[in-house]
Motif scaffolding. Sequence first.
Motif, PDB file in Angstrom:
ATOM      1  N   HIS A  42      -2.255  57.698   5.869  1.00 42.36           N
ATOM      2  CA  HIS A  42      -2.368  58.465   7.223  1.00 42.36           C
ATOM      3  C   HIS A  42      -3.562  58.185   7.997  1.00 42.36           C
ATOM      4  N   ALA A  43      -4.809  58.033   7.176  1.00 41.07           N
ATOM      5  CA  ALA A  43      -6.018  57.633   7.977  1.00 41.07           C
ATOM      6  C   ALA A  43      -5.882  56.522   9.042  1.00 41.07           C
ATOM      7  N   ASP A  44      -5.050  55.702   8.513  1.00 40.81           N
ATOM      8  CA  ASP A  44      -4.831  54.539   9.211  1.00 40.81           C
ATOM      9  C   ASP A  44      -3.908  54.533  10.248  1.00 40.81           C
ATOM     10  N   LEU A  45      -3.215  55.737  10.429  1.00 41.39           N
ATOM     11  CA  LEU A  45      -2.170  55.726  11.586  1.00 41.39           C
ATOM     12  C   LEU A  45      -2.662  55.144  12.639  1.00 41.39           C
ATOM     13  N   ALA A  46      -3.696  55.552  13.198  1.00 42.22           N
ATOM     14  CA  ALA A  46      -4.419  55.045  14.559  1.00 42.22           C
ATOM     15  C   ALA A  46      -4.258  53.604  14.660  1.00 42.22           C
ATOM     16  N   PHE A  47      -4.630  52.912  13.638  1.00 36.38           N
ATOM     17  CA  PHE A  47      -5.084  51.301  13.935  1.00 36.38           C
ATOM     18  C   PHE A  47      -3.805  50.547  13.610  1.00 36.38           C
ATOM     19  N   VAL A  48      -2.815  51.153  12.643  1.00 37.74           N
ATOM     20  CA  VAL A  48      -1.663  50.708  12.406  1.00 37.74           C
ATOM     21  C   VAL A  48      -0.843  50.823  13.934  1.00 37.74           C
ATOM     22  N   TRP A  49      -0.850  51.806  14.605  1.00 32.44           N
ATOM     23  CA  TRP A  49      -0.317  52.011  15.793  1.00 32.44           C
ATOM     24  C   TRP A  49      -0.798  51.090  16.838  1.00 32.44           C
ATOM     25  N   ASP A  50      -2.161  51.056  16.886  1.00 29.58           N
ATOM     26  CA  ASP A  50      -3.009  49.903  17.845  1.00 29.58           C
ATOM     27  C   ASP A  50      -2.257  48.651  17.487  1.00 29.58           C
ATOM     28  N   ARG A  51      -2.383  48.060  16.333  1.00 28.60           N
ATOM     29  CA  ARG A  51      -1.774  46.772  16.003  1.00 28.60           C
ATOM     30  C   ARG A  51      -0.263  46.648  16.354  1.00 28.60           C
ATOM     31  N   PHE A  52       0.407  47.687  16.186  1.00 29.76           N
ATOM     32  CA  PHE A  52       1.860  47.722  16.568  1.00 29.76           C
ATOM     33  C   PHE A  52       1.840  47.347  18.083  1.00 29.76           C
ATOM     34  N   ASN A  66       2.922  55.137   3.045  1.00 31.97           N
ATOM     35  CA  ASN A  66       2.879  53.800   2.693  1.00 31.97           C
ATOM     36  C   ASN A  66       3.480  52.816   3.781  1.00 31.97           C
ATOM     37  N   ASP A  67       4.433  52.493   3.850  1.00 32.47           N
ATOM     38  CA  ASP A  67       5.027  51.396   4.993  1.00 32.47           C
ATOM     39  C   ASP A  67       6.079  52.205   5.784  1.00 32.47           C
ATOM     40  N   HIS A  68       6.093  53.501   5.723  1.00 31.81           N
ATOM     41  CA  HIS A  68       6.999  54.219   6.408  1.00 31.81           C
ATOM     42  C   HIS A  68       6.257  55.009   7.619  1.00 31.81           C
ATOM     43  N   LEU A  69       6.807  54.602   8.700  1.00 32.86           N
ATOM     44  CA  LEU A  69       6.298  55.003   9.906  1.00 32.86           C
ATOM     45  C   LEU A  69       6.986  55.890  10.882  1.00 32.86           C
ATOM     46  N   LYS A  70       6.569  56.972  11.183  1.00 35.73           N
ATOM     47  CA  LYS A  70       7.496  58.080  11.836  1.00 35.73           C
ATOM     48  C   LYS A  70       6.699  58.310  13.192  1.00 35.73           C
ATOM     49  N   HIS A  93      17.072  47.518  24.352  1.00 27.79           N
ATOM     50  CA  HIS A  93      16.303  46.690  24.816  1.00 27.79           C
ATOM     51  C   HIS A  93      15.272  45.967  23.961  1.00 27.79           C
ATOM     52  N   TYR A  94      15.006  46.901  22.894  1.00 28.28           N
ATOM     53  CA  TYR A  94      13.711  46.202  22.292  1.00 28.28           C
ATOM     54  C   TYR A  94      13.744  46.304  20.721  1.00 28.28           C
ATOM     55  N   ASN A  95      15.197  46.382  20.137  1.00 26.74           N
ATOM     56  CA  ASN A  95      15.276  46.497  18.994  1.00 26.74           C
ATOM     57  C   ASN A  95      14.618  45.466  18.097  1.00 26.74           C
ATOM     58  N   ALA A  96      14.911  44.324  18.456  1.00 27.20           N
ATOM     59  CA  ALA A  96      14.496  43.066  17.742  1.00 27.20           C
ATOM     60  C   ALA A  96      12.902  43.176  17.831  1.00 27.20           C
ATOM     61  N   THR A  97      12.439  43.045  18.841  1.00 28.66           N
ATOM     62  CA  THR A  97      10.872  43.395  19.170  1.00 28.66           C
ATOM     63  C   THR A  97      10.335  44.243  18.153  1.00 28.66           C
ATOM     64  N   ILE A  98      10.738  45.385  18.208  1.00 30.77           N
ATOM     65  CA  ILE A  98      10.129  46.495  17.712  1.00 30.77           C
ATOM     66  C   ILE A  98      10.243  46.302  15.958  1.00 30.77           C
ATOM     67  N   GLN A  99      11.338  45.865  15.583  1.00 33.05           N
ATOM     68  CA  GLN A  99      11.452  45.197  14.029  1.00 33.05           C
ATOM     69  C   GLN A  99      10.342  44.046  13.687  1.00 33.05           C
ATOM     70  N   THR A 100      10.177  43.071  14.694  1.00 26.52           N
ATOM     71  CA  THR A 100       9.266  42.161  14.479  1.00 26.52           C
ATOM     72  C   THR A 100       7.802  42.816  14.173  1.00 26.52           C
ATOM     73  N   ALA A 101       7.636  43.564  15.332  1.00 27.81           N
ATOM     74  CA  ALA A 101       6.162  44.100  15.334  1.00 27.81           C
ATOM     75  C   ALA A 101       6.068  44.805  13.884  1.00 27.81           C
ATOM     76  N   LEU A 102       7.070  45.631  13.625  1.00 24.30           N
ATOM     77  CA  LEU A 102       6.976  46.474  12.572  1.00 24.30           C
ATOM     78  C   LEU A 102       6.639  45.782  11.372  1.00 24.30           C
ATOM     79  N   SER A 154       9.663  50.606   7.514  1.00 20.39           N
ATOM     80  CA  SER A 154      10.798  51.252   7.970  1.00 20.39           C
ATOM     81  C   SER A 154      10.227  52.279   9.143  1.00 20.39           C
ATOM     82  N   LEU A 155      11.018  52.683   9.904  1.00 14.41           N
ATOM     83  CA  LEU A 155      10.563  53.528  11.106  1.00 14.41           C
ATOM     84  C   LEU A 155      11.401  54.496  11.303  1.00 14.41           C
ATOM     85  N   THR A 156      11.029  55.684  11.640  1.00 18.91           N
ATOM     86  CA  THR A 156      12.049  56.874  12.092  1.00 18.91           C
ATOM     87  C   THR A 156      11.425  57.601  13.246  1.00 18.91           C
TER      88      THR A 156
END
Length: 490
Positions: A18-28, A55-59, A74-83, A92-94
């Motif tokens: 969880h400490a890495d949430l911010a930069f994972v989100w930033d990279r995303f 782990n690798d589950h982002l909410k 509109h962005y399903n594929a892009t989101i999957q790629t980025a993720l 995974s993303l919920t």
Amino acid sequence: MPVDNSPASSFAPADVDHADLAFVWDRFLKIIREHVKPLPVMTWFEPIRPLSLQNDHLKVQLPNAFFYDWLEEHYNATIQTALTQVLGPTASLTYEIAQPDLFDGFDKHPSVAPSVEPAANEYDHKQLARNIPPSEEPQIDHDELYRASFLNPRYTFDNFIRGDGNQFARAAAMNVANNPGLTSFNPLVIYGGVGLGKTHLLQAIGNASFQNKKATKIIYLSSEMFTVQFVDAIENNKTKEFSDFFRSMDILIIDDIQFLSGKEKTQENFFHTFNTLHQLKKQIVLSSDRAPKEIRGFDERLISRFLWGVTVDIQPPDLETRIAILQMRSDQDNITIPREVVEFVASNIKTNIRELEGCYYTMIARHMLDQRPLDLALAEEALRKVTSSVQKQITVEQIQKIVAEFFNISENLLRAKTRKQEIAFARQIAMYLAKNFTSASLKTIGLHFGGRDHSTVIHACQTISAAQADDPDIKEKIQQIEKQISLTHF
Ligand code: ADP
Ligand code: MG
């Protein structure tokens, strides 16, 4: 939006918590920005709130169901790629939806809620009524109202550094937050260049007014969102609800109004909403990338309304402000960066605070993932990436170079006809990575590999995906290359 097992890249997810949430989100977001234009990024991605990372589950939290539909469509594929690029192939993303529908918060508010209660509830309500002193206000669910506001609690006055360039805008914003609707600062229009803190100040006004209870019904929208909702209302015969909804607000905040340019119908609706709110002494706060009178494609009447209130600009931050912003970020993250490094970064990024933060996060990412010391060398590298590579994409050639180096073979062999097994294998990996890391088509990729056709590329992708699943050794190798690519690219 479940994420499939499409092969992808990058860091081993195990040590991301969880400490890495911010930069994972930033990279995303960074990867999203490479594929999506700035306006839709601002409209559809920036309002998303990252909630947790396990782990690798982002909410994440979306402001409302409408966002969900839009992103999905509109962005399903892009989101999957980025993720997958950020968190690996099993990411995974919920979603959590903050507000089922834009108008929901409106219905729930006591002053506009239906006055006739459903019969089934009558008994309870009478019971309750007996226990409540007559003068008491009806119960207001503040959490609900806050969620309906689309405000992001991340933006406050407390974490907005005051500097020469923003002091007037900041003072005006604080004034409005303390007396929404009651000062001559109505509307308040804040204008200035990209990444200078306009959105931050607009949001801070909403957050502060909500906190100090000067306003309960607040709505923050990008102008694009306002337009989309308006068009949606027209299509669904809900224009009356739309107008009533906006006219019931205590504070209406619309970001980046320059994007309403040329949208006559939306402007007209906005004009009427504006007038009603202004008459009712309700606060209006707007931002724009330039002075109102310089916005093209705007109804003159609307421009003249903007001039009723106060217009303030934000100028780029001076060096002290830039240093203070970096210092604040690192304090928040509990990371100590040597003073000379902070000064180096701050003196090199002068006009865009978002870039300043981008550079900071790039450094932190490498520091944490690669145990690199936070020194000038790292700062220089991060700076080069941020300033030279805004939107830059990795190319098929660069991938070929990295793969060739990894296997210690000549790049030319990847493009040659040779079918020697190790070469063919390296080539397939390079094709597979080219497919995952670039937006090049199968055909283009094939051309880069000595004019092979697209079915060869598909075959390579399938072979490598299967090989990774079967053989941990191969998987490990590919992860190493992917990490190399991410670092080169990031
Ligand atoms: P704009 O809307 O003008 O393009 P933003 O408000 O999105 O810019 O600001 C970009 C980033 O910089 C945000 O993360 C914001 O929090 C940060 N930022 C801008 N100005 C300041 C400031 N004075 N103090 C702290 N952070 C700031
Ligand atoms: Mg903004």
